[in-house]
Design a protein around this motif. Structure first.
Motif, PDB file in Angstrom:
ATOM      1  N   TRP A 366      49.230  29.096  40.104  1.00 52.78           N
ATOM      2  CA  TRP A 366      48.898  29.047  41.538  1.00 52.78           C
ATOM      3  C   TRP A 366      48.133  27.765  41.867  1.00 52.78           C
ATOM      4  N   GLU A 367      47.211  27.406  40.999  1.00 55.09           N
ATOM      5  CA  GLU A 367      46.439  26.183  41.206  1.00 55.09           C
ATOM      6  C   GLU A 367      47.330  24.949  41.138  1.00 55.09           C
ATOM      7  N   TYR A 368      48.306  24.961  40.261  1.00 51.57           N
ATOM      8  CA  TYR A 368      49.219  23.818  40.120  1.00 51.57           C
ATOM      9  C   TYR A 368      50.090  23.660  41.369  1.00 51.57           C
ATOM     10  N   VAL A 369      50.583  24.781  41.895  1.00 56.18           N
ATOM     11  CA  VAL A 369      51.501  24.718  43.026  1.00 56.18           C
ATOM     12  C   VAL A 369      50.761  24.348  44.306  1.00 56.18           C
ATOM     13  N   PHE A 374      40.525  28.449  41.867  1.00 58.03           N
ATOM     14  CA  PHE A 374      39.924  29.756  42.053  1.00 58.03           C
ATOM     15  C   PHE A 374      38.425  29.700  41.815  1.00 58.03           C
ATOM     16  N   LYS A 375      37.980  28.834  40.901  1.00 59.64           N
ATOM     17  CA  LYS A 375      36.558  28.706  40.589  1.00 59.64           C
ATOM     18  C   LYS A 375      36.202  27.232  40.587  1.00 59.64           C
ATOM     19  N   PRO A 376      36.031  26.625  41.731  1.00 66.09           N
ATOM     20  CA  PRO A 376      35.703  25.196  41.756  1.00 66.09           C
ATOM     21  C   PRO A 376      34.334  24.944  41.138  1.00 66.09           C
ATOM     22  N   THR A 377      34.201  23.802  40.520  1.00 60.43           N
ATOM     23  CA  THR A 377      32.919  23.435  39.928  1.00 60.43           C
ATOM     24  C   THR A 377      31.949  23.068  41.040  1.00 60.43           C
ATOM     25  N   LYS A 386      39.921  26.218  47.979  1.00 58.66           N
ATOM     26  CA  LYS A 386      39.821  27.440  47.196  1.00 58.66           C
ATOM     27  C   LYS A 386      41.079  28.277  47.375  1.00 58.66           C
ATOM     28  N   CYS A 387      41.589  28.790  46.247  1.00 55.31           N
ATOM     29  CA  CYS A 387      42.794  29.625  46.299  1.00 55.31           C
ATOM     30  C   CYS A 387      42.413  31.042  46.702  1.00 55.31           C
ATOM     31  N   THR A 388      43.290  31.641  47.502  1.00 56.40           N
ATOM     32  CA  THR A 388      43.070  33.031  47.919  1.00 56.40           C
ATOM     33  C   THR A 388      43.995  33.999  47.209  1.00 56.40           C
TER      34      THR A 388
END
Length: 872
Positions: A366-369, A374-377, A386-388
């Motif tokens: 999901w992060e790649y697409v 989901f957990k940003p630094t 941020k991904c939902t």
């Protein structure tokens, strides 16, 4: 990878030492000492299948200093296609669970691991699959129970598969690879539990050779990667190419792993100077990217690239920069298949807002697409999206959902089904009809991995796409490859088109089907290039290998005289049959020219005319003598012997015709006999005439009359008959003992057949000539002694002169005959016959005819009997 089995065994012992430690207390139990933090995905089930995939391309390992605990490996460079491979296995398991006819009452689960493109992580994942993930378990007394996994789908690379099979093969763990092609993995002695649904490199090489032979490319360059895949391919390629006679290599180069620029520059420069127009590359995408950068830098064009399955469908190479060089590429690709329902399954994949390993791979996808986290630094919290987990994946253009070219996925799909069918057959076994000892079946409560391997070897099913799946004695599936062609469309798009396929068959070998009209060629001619070290040798020549060069580099050497080659590229010239000779082009045999003294050639015509002329003159003289038989000239010279002499001379002239024309058995036998008898008859008459002349002059002296009674007409005829009979006897003995015969002589001219008569017995021929010569010599001596007898017309002078001519001709004949080849020997003999016959005819009868016809006043008894006046 020399010594790799031993290394892998040591590694396995090391890992098992880390994984478990059994206590000495009762009940015995094992504790997991260290857990690998791997990128993984699981689904529980009654029976679990393992899967190893490359979801990330690279991994970063902490080498450590041995003063602190090393950090866990970190994976990077998410591979969306690798993730689709893993999801294909998940889909296949879900589909099997929904199939009421396959594994009823059994739920399959899966454990999928990411090798992150590294051997260490791949081996760690494989050992985790084999040992299980429980932190602690109590050992049973009989070690019964279902293994953590009953089979593994994987690995991706041949090198990884070799390492894992060396380790897990010790425990009979069945492994079905979808991508490892190294032919070394077909060694069942070394890898008894390894199977694969992709053809091995051995078949890939044979398929490539079929393409080379189809287009007549006998001079090709070969580039390989420096790993197990490339090295084994090179070895197999050279061996198969040599045995098939398909061609030879222009160069064999190993592409550097690290992309050494100097080495790449040297390889491309070698390609520029080579005469090979076809280059085959057995390497992975990363190697091709490095190579093509140098190709573009040096602007190397005019090559026909042949791609191995490792990069034949690589979209990363199909860029506007590289396509001017790579368009027209031919390659073999994994069989494309269709998997109904896969699209719907992929669209249902959604991450969950939880922190567990069950969704790690999905979250990374999901992060790649969506390029989110989901957990940003903390540092990136303000800038990263941020991904939902609720994003609409079907609205994004991504390779993940492009299912038009399912190739590795199709092999994964078949691998999962192969394990499922093997398990199904094992569970369906009827007691008493099993394949094991005493016809027993497998224990369903305690499955043995080696029993699973047995059933896997007997798997045979057909996919929904119509392909049959089964494994041979080496664990290889029925091989089939698609042949692909890279085409650059006018609008700038790239399309990889299927232009044929090559299938394996036990009975027919490799079957190549190619639609040549669909192929795009990256050349001005729009035709396949020629790639040969040496042009084909035409008929009439043979191939002579160039010293120090490969077998397909040769010179075309014309066949020598008498030998031909009626096919192109002949290795040797064949000798023509004895009656044939090579054509001027040396491409076929033609009948040899025949040579003999013919009636049609000028020499034969002249000799024939001379023979007939001599015969005609004899007839004319005979007529003159018969007409004037009552004249003193005829009567005084023994008319009966003169008539017989003329007849014998006529036979001498006619026997020369037997020497002209193609020799036959009867002409060979008759020519020398007729010649010998005719001349003996002639010389016998002359000898008797000479003796009579001498006797007559002696009888004219007082007291000499008594001697004439011995030289009457009867005695003369008897003497001639006796002397001729001796020659007839000589000829008879010669013909019976060693008869002359026709002979085809090829010693004088290799391209001609000289028809001649061999004398058979040289002694017989010498006796025949010697007897004629003896009579001629006696006649000459007697005539010479009587040359000065005091008569007005002394015939002894004429006989002396005629014998002198006769002997001179035949003395000259012997060396001329011996040194004359073929038909010229016959011509010499005919010339000797005619010359001696004309000499006798003119010397003996010329003066008489002159007197009879032109000086009749001298044709009187007085003139003939008159004696010369003695000079004082």
């Amino acid at each position: 990878m020399l010594g790799f089995p031993k290394d892998c065994f040591l590694i396995s012992l090391f890992f098992f030492y880390l994984l478990s430690s059994c206590s000495s207390s009762l009940p015995p139990s094992c504790n997991l000492q260290k857990e690998f933090l791997l990128n993984e995905m699981h689904k529980p089930g009654d029976v679990v299948l393992g899967g190893l995939f490359e979801v990330h391309l690279t991994s970063v390992l902490d080498e450590g200093t041995f003063t602190s605990e090393p950090q866990q490996p970190h994976c990077s460079d998410f591979d969306i296609l690798g993730f689709r491979h893993a999801m294909t296995m998940a889909f296949a398991v879900e589909e099997i669970n929904k199939n009421a006819n396959l594994l009823p009452n059994v739920t399959l689960g899966y454990s999928l691991y990411d090798n992150c493109g590294g051997l260490l992580l791949g081996l760690s994942a494989a050992i985790s699959l084999a040992s299980g993930r429980e932190e602690q378990f109590v050992l049973q007394q009989n070690c019964s129970g279902i293994p953590p996994v009953i089979g593994i789908v994987g690995e991706t690379y041949s090198t990884f598969s070799i390492a894992i099979s060396n380790v897990l093969g010790l425990y009979k763990m069945p492994i079905v690879s979808y991508y490892a092609t190294c032919s070394c993995l077909s060694d069942q002695q070394r890898f008894p539990t390894f199977f694969r649904t992709i053809p091995s490199d051995a078949f890939q090489v044979r398929a490539m050779i079929q393409i080379l032979k189809y287009f007549g490319w006998t001079w090709v360059g070969l580039l390989i990667s420096g790993d197990d895949y490339g090295l084994h391919v090179a070895q197999s390629f050279q061996s198969d190419l040599l045995h098939s006679g398909g061609g030879c290599l222009a160069y064999l180069e190993v592409l550097p792993w690290e992309g050494d620029q100097n080495e790449l520059r040297r390889i491309v420069e070698l390609m520029k100077t080579s005469t090979a127009r076809v280059v085959m590359v057995f390497a992975h995408e990363i190697h091709m990217i490095q190579l093509m950068k140098e190709v573009v830098r040096q602007n190397l064009t005019g090559l026909q690239w042949i791609a191995s399955e490792a990069w034949s469908a690589a979209s990363v190479l199909q860029t506007p920069v590289l396509m001017p060089y790579l368009r027209g590429t031919l390659g073999i690709a994994i069989r494309r298949g269709e998997i109904p329902g896969l699209m719907d399954f992929l669209l249902q994949i959604h991450p969950e807002e939880t922190d567990n390993n069950q969704t790690d791979m999905v979250r990374q996808y999901w992060e790649y697409v969506f390029q989110c986290k989901f957990k940003p630094t903390e540092k990136a919290e303000s800038s990263e999206t941020k991904c939902t987990g609720q994003e609409q994946i079907n609205n994004v253009e991504t390779e993940f959902l492009d299912l038009s070219n399912l190739r590795p996925e199709y092999n994964i799909y078949k691998a999962v089904y192969a394990l499922a069918y093997a398990l199904h057959n094992m569970l369906q076994c009827e007691p008493g009809r099993g394949p094991f000892s005493r016809n027993s079946c497998a224990n369903q409560k305690s499955l043995e991995l080696w029993q699973m391997v047995h059933y896997l070897t007997a798997v045979n099913f057909t996919t929904s796409f119509g392909d049959q799946v089964s494994f041979d004695e080496n664990g290889d599936a029925i091989p089939i490859y698609d042949i692909m062609n890279w085409q650059w469309l006018p609008d700038g798009r790239t399309e990889v088109v299927n232009v044929g396929d090559v299938k394996g068959s036990e009975s027919k070998g490799e079957e190549l089907l190619l639609h040549e009209d669909k192929i795009f060629w990256n050349f001005e001619s729009k035709k396949p290039p020629r790639s040969v070290c040496s042009e084909s040798c035409p008929a009439g020549t043979r191939m002579a290998r160039k010293k120090g060069q490969p077998v397909c580099c040769y010179d075309c050497v014309p066949c020598p005289e008498g030998k031909i080659s009626n096919q192109s590229n002949s290795l040797e010239c064949k000798s023509c049959p004895s009656d044939f000779w090579s054509s001027p082009q040396r491409d076929h045999c033609v009948l040899k020219k025949t040579e003999f003294l013919s009636y049609n050639e000028p020499l034969g015509i002249c000799l024939t005319t001379s023979s007939l002329l001599g015969t005609f003159i004899c007839v004319v003289i005979l007529g003159v003598f018969i007409h004037h038989r009552q004249t003193p000239m005829v009567r005084a010279n023994n008319s009966e012997l003169s008539f017989l002499l003329l007849v014998s001379l006529k036979f001498c002239f006619l026997c020369s015709l037997l020497f002209i024309g193609q020799p036959r058995l009867w002409t060979c036998q008759l020519r020398h006999a007729a010649f010998g008898i005719s001349f003996v008859l002639c010389v016998s008459c002359i000898l008797v005439k000479t003796v009579v002349v001498v006797a007559v002059f002696k009888a004219s002296k007082p007291g000499g009359g008594a001697s004439l009674k011995w030289f009457g007409a009867l005695q003369q005829r008897g003497t001639v008959f006796l002397l001729t009979s001796i020659q007839a006897a000589i000829c008879t003995v010669w013909l019976v003992s060693s008869s002359p015969a026709p002979h085809k002589n090829t010693q004088y001219h290799k391209d001609k057949i000289v028809h001649e008569c061999v004398v058979g017995s040289t002694v017989g021929f010498a006796v025949l000539l010697g007897y004629v010569g003896l009579l001629a010599l006696l006649s000459f001596l007697l005539a010479f002694l009587a040359r000065n007898l005091p008569d007005n017309f002394n015939e002894a002078k004429l006989i002396t002169f005629s014998m002198l001519i006769f002997c001179a001709v035949w003395v000259a004949f012997v060396p001329a005959y011996i040194n004359s080849p073929g038909k010229y020997a016959d011509a010499v003999e005919v010339f000797a016959i005619l010359a001696s016959s004309f000499g006798l005819l003119m010397a003996l009868f010329g003066p008489k005819c002159y007197i009879i016809l032109l000086r009749p006043e001298r044709n009187t008894k007085k003139a003939i009997m008159g004696r010369k006046t003695n000079k004082t």
